[in-house]
Write an enzyme that holds these catalytic residues in place. Structure first.
Site, short mmCIF file in Angstrom:
data_model
loop_
_atom_site.label_atom_id
_atom_site.label_comp_id
_atom_site.label_asym_id
_atom_site.label_seq_id
_atom_site.Cartn_x
_atom_site.Cartn_y
_atom_site.Cartn_z
CE LYS A 163 37.54 64.43 14.78
NZ LYS A 163 37.33 63.94 13.41
NE ARG B 228 17.39 72.96 13.51
CZ ARG B 228 16.17 72.55 13.85
NH1 ARG B 228 15.56 71.61 13.15
NH2 ARG B 228 15.54 73.06 14.89
NE ARG C 178 31.94 57.47 10.34
CZ ARG C 178 30.80 58.13 10.15
NH1 ARG C 178 30.78 59.44 10.21
NH2 ARG C 178 29.69 57.48 9.92
#
Length: 321
Positions: A182, A317, A117
């Site tokens: 990932k 976060r 992406r």
């Protein structure tokens, strides 16, 4: 393709296991041992770990199962094309959209210019992963493609679950995660004109048996062998399962849109009910992830209540901040 024929045949021989001497390989292909050595170096540049032992010859550092076009064709016929060495499976299909049948698939062993992406590079070593793209003609047009990467992600994880591979999650809008790292990425690229059918190319790159010291990756990553608990992943069976799942999901999406996929996504959302940061250009929004809505937007609970966002990237976060 022709210039890679000897390299690919050497790899096929090495994938059978054991040591193979330069002399033996040279006789097999009618070339010198020096030529074999040059081909071996070229194979190593594809990311394949080959070692040489004096007096024994060459051997793969890890077993390798090659994709088999006969196995894939037996399942899908001419819809699936295996091109072992390619620049990009997505680009290959994008260049041929006018002549392709909807559902056509390109599978590769190695991508020289794999991309993710936002134009990022997708590191694509030979034979270690699964690189696959599917062409789909969406008659409802480009506007109807919103949320498509979410549908594709759900389909892939559910296909893995049917193979007994548990624990894979989804990161909005286009990644598969395993234990916060990932595992795979999805890249949907479109072409077409307003009021006409949309030509979609849906690319998937999944880490299967990546070497731990793979260069060029800048984020935490996982391989499917961790999920499976074994190195012996049947890559052909996996490819067949994913192609079938994508075809079924895209057919459903054409008929029903996002209906039914929201609940399926939220079950698999890696960040559901966790604090996240949504990055939208220079802007950062923090809150609690509450899944997605029927438009495919991510839901974020902030001090203003639950808000929906269609663009941006998610990052977990840091609780220390």
């Amino acid at each position: 393709m022709k210039e890679h024929t000897i390299k690919l045949t050497i790899l096929k021989t090495l994938a059978e296991g054991g040591f193979h001497s330069g002399e033996e390989l040279g006789e097999q292909f009618g070339v010198s041992r020096a030529a074999i050595s040059k081909h071996i170096k070229g194979i190593q540049e594809w990311g394949v770990d080959i070692y040489r032992v004096q007096g024994k010859g060459y051997q793969l550092a890890q077993p390798m199962q090659l994709l088999d076009e006969k196995v894939l064709s037996a399942q899908f016929g001419a819809l699936v094309e295996l091109i072992p060495v390619i620049d990009s499976t997505n680009q290959y299909l994008l260049d041929k959209v006018d002549s392709l049948e909807s559902g056509a698939v390109c599978v590769a062993e190695y991508q020289a210019k794999g991309r993710g992406r936002r134009g990022r590079e997708w590191v694509s070593p030979f034979g270690a992963n699964l690189y696959m793209s599917m062409f789909w003609r969406l008659d409802a047009g480009m506007a109807a493609a919103m949320g498509l990467s979410l549908v594709v992600g759900v389909a892939i994880v559910e296909a893995l679950e049917k193979l007994g591979l548990e624990g894979v999650k989804l990161k909005w809008p286009n990644d598969l995660y395993y234990q916060d790292r990932k595992l795979a990425g999805i890249l949907v690229e479109m072409s077409g004109q307003a009021g006409a059918a949309a030509n979609l190319v849906i690319g998937t790159g999944m880490n299967l048996m990546m070497a731990e010291q793979t260069e060029g990756i800048t984020q935490p990553w996982a391989s499917l062998k961790e999920v499976a608990g074994t190195d012996s992943i049947d890559r052909n069976k996996l490819a067949i399962s994913l192609i079938t799942a994508l075809h079924n999901a895209l057919t459903d999406y054409e008929l029903y849109g996002m209906r039914g996929f929201v609940e399926r996504w939220n079950r698999l959302d890696n960040f559901l009910d966790r604090p996240i940061k949504l990055i939208m250009g220079p802007r950062e929004i923090t809150g609690i992830c509450r899944g997605i809505n029927e438009q495919g937007a991510v839901l974020l609970e902030t001090e203003n209540g639950v808000e929906s966002f269609i663009g941006g990237e998610i990052s977990l976060r840091d609780n220390a901040n």
